[in-house]
Design a protein around this motif. Structure first.
Motif, PDB file in Angstrom:
ATOM      1  N   VAL A 146       0.968  -1.308  -0.089  1.00  0.00           N
ATOM      2  CA  VAL A 146       0.290   0.011   0.262  1.00  0.00           C
ATOM      3  C   VAL A 146       0.852   1.247   0.032  1.00  0.00           C
ATOM      4  CG1 VAL A 146      -1.620   1.117   1.193  1.00  0.00           C
ATOM      5  CG2 VAL A 146      -1.495  -0.900   1.042  1.00  0.00           C
ATOM      6  N   GLY A 147       0.689   2.073  -0.804  1.00  0.00           N
ATOM      7  CA  GLY A 147       1.260   3.435  -0.791  1.00  0.00           C
ATOM      8  C   GLY A 147      -0.038   4.481  -0.549  1.00  0.00           C
ATOM      9  N   ILE A 148       0.309   5.778   0.499  1.00  0.00           N
ATOM     10  CA  ILE A 148      -0.285   6.207   0.807  1.00  0.00           C
ATOM     11  C   ILE A 148       0.074   7.779   0.206  1.00  0.00           C
ATOM     12  CG2 ILE A 148      -1.880   7.335   2.209  1.00  0.00           C
ATOM     13  CD1 ILE A 148      -2.413   4.859   4.059  1.00  0.00           C
ATOM     14  N   ALA A 149      -0.579   8.856   0.308  1.00  0.00           N
ATOM     15  CA  ALA A 149       0.165  10.678   0.404  1.00  0.00           C
ATOM     16  C   ALA A 149      -0.469  11.109   0.601  1.00  0.00           C
ATOM     17  CB  ALA A 149       0.556  10.536  -1.515  1.00  0.00           C
ATOM     18  N   PHE A 150      -0.669  12.306   1.256  1.00  0.00           N
ATOM     19  CA  PHE A 150      -1.282  13.825   1.812  1.00  0.00           C
ATOM     20  C   PHE A 150      -1.157  14.757   0.963  1.00  0.00           C
ATOM     21  CE2 PHE A 150      -3.353  15.970   4.308  1.00  0.00           C
ATOM     22  CZ  PHE A 150      -4.517  15.598   4.987  1.00  0.00           C
ATOM     23  N   GLY A 151      -2.858  15.586   0.403  1.00  0.00           N
ATOM     24  CA  GLY A 151      -1.970  17.084  -0.141  1.00  0.00           C
ATOM     25  C   GLY A 151      -3.694  17.011  -1.298  1.00  0.00           C
ATOM     26  N   THR A 152      -3.095  18.292  -1.396  1.00  0.00           N
ATOM     27  CA  THR A 152      -4.271  18.893  -2.960  1.00  0.00           C
ATOM     28  C   THR A 152      -4.671  17.397  -3.353  1.00  0.00           C
ATOM     29  OG1 THR A 152      -3.669  20.993  -1.877  1.00  0.00           O
ATOM     30  CG2 THR A 152      -5.497  20.422  -4.252  1.00  0.00           C
ATOM     31  N   VAL A 153      -6.250  17.361  -4.013  1.00  0.00           N
ATOM     32  CA  VAL A 153      -6.161  16.326  -4.894  1.00  0.00           C
ATOM     33  C   VAL A 153      -7.954  17.036  -5.287  1.00  0.00           C
ATOM     34  CG1 VAL A 153      -7.549  13.899  -5.320  1.00  0.00           C
ATOM     35  CG2 VAL A 153      -5.861  14.628  -3.449  1.00  0.00           C
ATOM     36  N   THR A 154      -7.725  16.846  -7.302  1.00  0.00           N
ATOM     37  CA  THR A 154      -8.700  17.700  -7.374  1.00  0.00           C
ATOM     38  C   THR A 154      -9.572  16.755  -7.754  1.00  0.00           C
ATOM     39  OG1 THR A 154      -7.676  18.999  -8.719  1.00  0.00           O
ATOM     40  CG2 THR A 154      -9.578  18.438 -10.121  1.00  0.00           C
ATOM     41  N   THR A 155     -11.337  16.922  -7.778  1.00  0.00           N
ATOM     42  CA  THR A 155     -12.257  15.351  -7.587  1.00  0.00           C
ATOM     43  C   THR A 155     -12.842  16.132  -9.051  1.00  0.00           C
ATOM     44  OG1 THR A 155     -13.298  17.282  -5.951  1.00  0.00           O
ATOM     45  CG2 THR A 155     -12.159  15.414  -4.842  1.00  0.00           C
TER      46      THR A 155
END
Length: 374
Positions: free
Chosen positions: A270-279
């Motif tokens: 599993v890889g996880i990142a945190f930040g601004t995401v465009t939906t």
């Protein structure tokens, strides 16, 4: 068979036989179509557009957006098609939706329900419509079954859609500003089955299908139960998001632990990142999503890698200590003051910095469950 003045007729049992636009079409298949649509074929695309009061160009745009092929000028559309065109065009005329937004509504609805319909036919109706007696065709079994199931499935679909719409609306109204509705700070995680390509060569198709279904079902249940959102499944990979870093971390570790306890499942990373995401249209895009995908590809087997922004978010929220040294110092200070020492759910171990294609140098952290945590 008898034929009435509309071109339809009745079979030997007195059931309506709809008129076929193509003489080569199966009359039983047409009966099923009419049952499901609730109306018979009456219009060509031009006639349907004219009856709905919209241009042929706009009608074609709506039709293609819903995922249907061009049919020339065959008489294959029903009163329901006219009503759908009229409703979409009416939303545009009333100023409730722009034309571009109406096309997006048609596209998102078409894509979602197309997958749902395929799943129901492949995994649901196919198993239920095996002829119970020799000599019976599948279509003869299917018709009464669909007749019974259709209203129940329709009601359930509307219920689930309303529930999902309520949840999505709640997230939007809690956004602090208009920009946050589209560009939001989220945790994004990819979970990937290790060695899936090799499995496709070794397993039979049915076994492979069962494995993928079990993986997707388990992942979907875990993501939902822990408060995340399943964005999409890609066979051997699952993409999910969460507003809270702690929720995303818990989902990731639960996935690893659950799959590790199932001997039939391959290892997981599993890889996880945190930040601004465009939906957009239920999907997520941006550098944060790309980073999560890259972290997954370099993660060790049965392990979770996170980016520095995600690690900082866990530390900021008190879910993980910045280091074990800091955790020991905090515990000692609390004991000296006669207070309860801080508890942490997760532990973070810094890994070697490394270049990641398209994203520069990345500092990954290994996420673990911390001994003694809550």
């Amino acid at each position: 068979m008898t034929v009435d003045d509309t071109g339809s007729g009745t079979d030997a049992q007195g059931r309506m036989e709809p008129k076929s636009a193509d003489p080569g079409e199966d009359p039983l298949a047409l009966r099923l179509e009419q049952l499901i649509l609730g109306a018979e074929r009456r219009y060509t695309p031009f006639q349907a557009a004219r009856s709905a009061g919209v241009s042929m160009e706009l009608a074609s745009r709506f039709w293609r957006a819903m995922g249907f092929a061009d049919i020339g000028q065959a008489k294959a559309l029903t009163e329901a098609d006219v009503l759908a065109l009229r409703r979409l065009a009416g939303l545009v005329e009333a100023g409730l939706l722009s034309e571009a937004m109406a096309v997006q509504v048609a596209r998102s609805t078409g894509q979602t329900t197309a997958r749902l319909a395929d799943w129901q036919i492949d995994s649901f109706l196919e198993g239920l419509t095996e002829p119970p007696e020799p000599g019976m065709t599948r279509t003869e079994v299917t018709y009464p079954l669909v007749e019974l199931l259709l209203p129940e499935l329709e009601e359930f679909l509307v219920y689930v859609w309303r529930r999902q719409l309520a949840a999505a609306t709640g997230r939007v109204v809690q956004a602090t500003d208009d920009e946050e509705m589209v560009d939001r700070r989220l945790a994004v995680g990819f979970a990937d089955l290790v060695g899936f390509t090799r499995l496709t060569r070794r397993l039979e198709e049915e076994e492979l299908g069962e494995l993928v279904e079990a993986f997707e079902t388990t992942a979907a249940d875990l993501v939902a139960a822990r408060g995340g959102r399943l964005i999409k499944t890609l066979g051997d990979e699952v993409l999910y998001s969460a507003d809270d870093a702690g929720v995303a971390a818990e989902i990731a570790l639960r996935l690893i632990e659950t799959m590790a306890n199932d001997e039939t499942m391959p290892e997981l990373r599993v890889g996880i990142a945190f930040g601004t995401v465009t939906t957009r249209m239920g999907d997520v895009f941006g550098t944060t999503v790309n980073l999560a995908s890259r972290l997954t590809s370099i993660a060790p087997r049965d392990a979770v890698l996170v980016d520095s922004a995600f690690a900082e978010e866990l530390i900021r929220s008190g879910e993980a200590p910045a280091s074990e040294t800091e955790a020991a110092e905090a515990a000692a200070a609390a004991e000296k003051e006669g207070e309860e020492p801080p508890t942490y759910r997760f532990a973070l171990q810094p890994m070697w910095q490394r270049p990641v294609r398209g994203l520069g140098v990345v500092e990954p952290w290994l996420l673990m469950r911390r001994d003694g945590g809550p």
